[in-house]
Design a protein around this motif. Structure first.
Motif, PDB file in Angstrom:
ATOM      1  N   ALA A  93       1.334  -0.943  -4.929  1.00 54.50           N
ATOM      2  CA  ALA A  93       0.562  -1.832  -3.989  1.00 54.50           C
ATOM      3  C   ALA A  93      -0.313  -0.791  -2.853  1.00 54.50           C
ATOM      4  N   ARG A  94       0.396   0.242  -2.541  1.00 55.75           N
ATOM      5  CA  ARG A  94      -0.110   1.157  -1.582  1.00 55.75           C
ATOM      6  C   ARG A  94      -1.239   2.041  -2.176  1.00 55.75           C
ATOM      7  N   VAL A  95      -1.063   2.528  -3.315  1.00 57.01           N
ATOM      8  CA  VAL A  95      -2.297   2.929  -4.056  1.00 57.01           C
ATOM      9  C   VAL A  95      -3.548   2.205  -4.256  1.00 57.01           C
ATOM     10  N   VAL A  96      -3.179   0.856  -4.611  1.00 52.42           N
ATOM     11  CA  VAL A  96      -4.365  -0.087  -4.711  1.00 52.42           C
ATOM     12  C   VAL A  96      -5.148  -0.194  -3.465  1.00 52.42           C
ATOM     13  N   SER A 101     -10.229   2.523   1.164  1.00 53.21           N
ATOM     14  CA  SER A 101     -10.387   3.496   2.151  1.00 53.21           C
ATOM     15  C   SER A 101     -11.038   4.825   1.345  1.00 53.21           C
ATOM     16  N   SER A 102     -10.509   5.100   0.253  1.00 54.63           N
ATOM     17  CA  SER A 102     -10.895   6.420  -0.605  1.00 54.63           C
ATOM     18  C   SER A 102     -12.562   6.205  -1.130  1.00 54.63           C
ATOM     19  N   VAL A 103     -12.625   4.985  -1.551  1.00 59.44           N
ATOM     20  CA  VAL A 103     -13.875   4.677  -2.350  1.00 59.44           C
ATOM     21  C   VAL A 103     -15.092   4.581  -1.299  1.00 59.44           C
ATOM     22  N   THR A 104     -14.765   3.951  -0.270  1.00 64.99           N
ATOM     23  CA  THR A 104     -15.816   3.793   0.820  1.00 64.99           C
ATOM     24  C   THR A 104     -16.019   4.898   1.524  1.00 64.99           C
ATOM     25  N   SER A 105     -14.946   5.836   1.563  1.00 67.11           N
ATOM     26  CA  SER A 105     -15.213   6.960   2.340  1.00 67.11           C
ATOM     27  C   SER A 105     -16.406   8.012   1.641  1.00 67.11           C
ATOM     28  N   ALA A 106     -16.010   7.899   0.121  1.00 63.52           N
ATOM     29  CA  ALA A 106     -16.697   8.744  -0.746  1.00 63.52           C
ATOM     30  C   ALA A 106     -18.209   8.258  -0.466  1.00 63.52           C
ATOM     31  N   LEU A 107     -18.210   6.832  -0.851  1.00 63.92           N
ATOM     32  CA  LEU A 107     -19.718   6.425  -0.783  1.00 63.92           C
ATOM     33  C   LEU A 107     -20.240   6.702   0.480  1.00 63.92           C
ATOM     34  N   VAL A 108     -19.898   6.498   1.481  1.00 62.36           N
ATOM     35  CA  VAL A 108     -20.437   7.068   2.817  1.00 62.36           C
ATOM     36  C   VAL A 108     -21.017   8.404   2.970  1.00 62.36           C
ATOM     37  N   ALA A 109     -20.010   9.299   2.405  1.00 68.87           N
ATOM     38  CA  ALA A 109     -20.298  10.835   2.137  1.00 68.87           C
ATOM     39  C   ALA A 109     -21.374  11.088   1.298  1.00 68.87           C
ATOM     40  N   VAL A 110     -21.691  10.251   0.134  1.00 73.83           N
ATOM     41  CA  VAL A 110     -22.668  10.481  -0.869  1.00 73.83           C
ATOM     42  C   VAL A 110     -23.846   9.963  -0.426  1.00 73.83           C
ATOM     43  N   ALA A 111     -23.974   8.657   0.488  1.00 73.04           N
ATOM     44  CA  ALA A 111     -25.121   8.317   1.257  1.00 73.04           C
ATOM     45  C   ALA A 111     -25.526   9.370   2.154  1.00 73.04           C
ATOM     46  N   ILE A 112     -24.556   9.966   2.882  1.00 75.42           N
ATOM     47  CA  ILE A 112     -25.507  10.697   3.920  1.00 75.42           C
ATOM     48  C   ILE A 112     -25.740  12.078   3.363  1.00 75.42           C
ATOM     49  N   GLY A 113     -25.080  12.679   2.271  1.00 76.51           N
ATOM     50  CA  GLY A 113     -25.836  13.684   1.548  1.00 76.51           C
ATOM     51  C   GLY A 113     -27.090  13.585   1.016  1.00 76.51           C
ATOM     52  N   LEU A 241      -4.069  17.082   4.574  1.00 77.20           N
ATOM     53  CA  LEU A 241      -3.884  17.924   5.890  1.00 77.20           C
ATOM     54  C   LEU A 241      -3.691  17.179   7.211  1.00 77.20           C
ATOM     55  N   GLY A 242      -3.909  15.883   7.456  1.00 74.25           N
ATOM     56  CA  GLY A 242      -3.542  15.134   8.406  1.00 74.25           C
ATOM     57  C   GLY A 242      -4.768  14.955   9.228  1.00 74.25           C
ATOM     58  N   TYR A 243      -5.922  14.936   8.732  1.00 74.04           N
ATOM     59  CA  TYR A 243      -7.351  14.727   9.262  1.00 74.04           C
ATOM     60  C   TYR A 243      -7.796  13.243   8.928  1.00 74.04           C
ATOM     61  N   GLY A 244      -7.323  12.349   8.385  1.00 76.25           N
ATOM     62  CA  GLY A 244      -7.418  11.072   8.292  1.00 76.25           C
ATOM     63  C   GLY A 244      -6.806  10.001   9.082  1.00 76.25           C
ATOM     64  N   ASP A 245      -6.775   8.876   8.654  1.00 78.12           N
ATOM     65  CA  ASP A 245      -5.939   7.593   9.281  1.00 78.12           C
ATOM     66  C   ASP A 245      -4.655   8.163   9.522  1.00 78.12           C
ATOM     67  N   PRO A 246      -3.849   7.862  10.410  1.00 73.87           N
ATOM     68  CA  PRO A 246      -2.440   8.258  10.364  1.00 73.87           C
ATOM     69  C   PRO A 246      -1.627   6.934  10.054  1.00 73.87           C
ATOM     70  N   PRO A 247      -0.197   7.089   9.410  1.00 78.58           N
ATOM     71  CA  PRO A 247       0.538   5.994   8.842  1.00 78.58           C
ATOM     72  C   PRO A 247       0.473   4.810   9.547  1.00 78.58           C
ATOM     73  N   PRO A 248       0.577   3.742   9.240  1.00 82.50           N
ATOM     74  CA  PRO A 248       0.823   3.271   7.810  1.00 82.50           C
ATOM     75  C   PRO A 248      -0.203   3.168   6.776  1.00 82.50           C
ATOM     76  N   ALA A 249      -1.314   3.698   7.123  1.00 82.09           N
ATOM     77  CA  ALA A 249      -2.555   3.727   6.269  1.00 82.09           C
ATOM     78  C   ALA A 249      -2.083   4.607   4.946  1.00 82.09           C
ATOM     79  N   SER A 250      -2.836   4.243   3.614  1.00 80.98           N
ATOM     80  CA  SER A 250      -2.609   4.389   2.359  1.00 80.98           C
ATOM     81  C   SER A 250      -3.715   5.123   1.747  1.00 80.98           C
ATOM     82  N   ASP A 251      -4.173   6.001   2.376  1.00 80.14           N
ATOM     83  CA  ASP A 251      -5.199   6.853   1.711  1.00 80.14           C
ATOM     84  C   ASP A 251      -4.273   7.695   0.962  1.00 80.14           C
ATOM     85  N   TRP A 252      -5.098   7.875  -0.400  1.00 79.23           N
ATOM     86  CA  TRP A 252      -4.471   8.621  -1.529  1.00 79.23           C
ATOM     87  C   TRP A 252      -4.076  10.015  -1.170  1.00 79.23           C
ATOM     88  N   GLY A 253      -4.789  10.805  -0.338  1.00 82.82           N
ATOM     89  CA  GLY A 253      -4.235  11.873   0.267  1.00 82.82           C
ATOM     90  C   GLY A 253      -3.081  12.022   1.007  1.00 82.82           C
TER      91      GLY A 253
END
Length: 294
Positions: A93-96, A101-113, A241-253
């Protein structure tokens, strides 16, 4: 009596199952027929991850933020596909739920690039002169800084949040998109149909938007798919490395980072790590297929 089999002159091939000669062209054709199965599998993986991010409730009914302490550190089973963590939370459930967050963030990064880098490369390649020289120096500065280091610097300045990590990843990708777009624009600008359009009285902006941009953006599409996978990897690294959202967020990293503290429960690391790797490899495979299909 010994039978000697020879191949036709000037051609290459190999022995087939019945001992006959199989031309290399037929073997290459067969390879091309088998290749799309890997591409379809890659599309399936990306579609599944996108479905997780859009409607996680369709794939799991477990609460990703709250668990049952009595179920802590249970291994993968039919009840908990990816096992449970130290608080009894279902890891699947945490991965799903973390895929959004992971997909949205990647899409934002690609859009900026794509938008910023593509605009820089488009103007530099088409206008030339001092515009090209100035923008080329800006791109050279960005390329001189390692992309991950640049992302760390940007996210440190903006704040430790996943959306800031996405912006930082997009900024680090601007130079790559600008370089590719500029190269494609320079090649397209010398095409006969572009010169003909200018000779027939078309304005420079009309030629730029009507002819140059559509033809130069093909390679950028391949790069965007590749950058999507790379952005997921970079954002996961920043979250680790801790540069994302803090727990209880469930980002893959973040899941990998928190799971490494429990060596007796290796599934807490393997599950999110394998999902991340499968997503990145699928994006790379699709990008390579798009490039070869051009």
């Amino acid at each position: 009596m010994t039978t000697i089999t020879t191949e036709p002159a000037g051609s290459t091939g190999s022995a087939g199952p019945s001992g006959g000669w199989v031309p290399s062209a037929l073997r290459r054709r067969g390879s091309r027929r088998r290749a799309p199965y890997g591409v379809l599998l890659s599309f399936g993986v990306l579609l599944l991850v996108l479905a997780w991010s859009l409607a996680p409730g369709l794939f799991t009914r477990q609460d990703p933020a709250h668990g049952v302490p009595a179920d802590a550190f249970q291994g993968p089973s039919t009840a908990h596909w990816f096992g449970t963590d130290h608080l009894g939370r279902d890891e699947f459930a945490r991965v799903v739920h973390g895929s959004a967050s992971s997909v949205t963030s990647a899409l934002v990064a690609v859009a900026i690039g794509v938008l910023v880098g593509g605009l820089i490369g488009l103007l530099a390649g088409f206008l030339g002169g001092w515009v090209d020289v100035t923008l080329a120096r800006v791109v050279d500065v960005l390329l001189a800084i390692p992309s991950f280091l640049l992302a760390v610097v940007v996210v440190s300045a903006l704040g430790f949040e996943t959306i800031n990590a996405a912006i930082a990843t997009g900024v680090s990708a601007v130079a790559v998109f600008a370089r590719v777009m500029r190269s494609e624009v320079l090649k397209t600008r010398r095409a006969v149909f572009v010169e003909a359009s200018l000779l027939l009285g078309g304005s420079r902006w009309h030629v730029l938007l009507r002819h140059v941009l559509p033809n130069a953006s093909r390679s950028v599409l391949n790069l965007a798919v590749l950058q999507f996978g790379l952005s997921i990897l970079v954002i996961a690294g920043l979250a680790f490395l801790g540069y994302g959202d803090p727990p209880p967020a469930s980002d893959w990293g973040l899941l990998v980072s928190s799971g490494k503290d429990y060596p007796l429960a290796p599934w807490l690391v393997y599950a999110p790590a394998l999902v991340t790797i499968a997503t990145v490899l699928s994006a790379n495979r699709i990008s390579r297929w798009l490039r070869n299909a051009d």
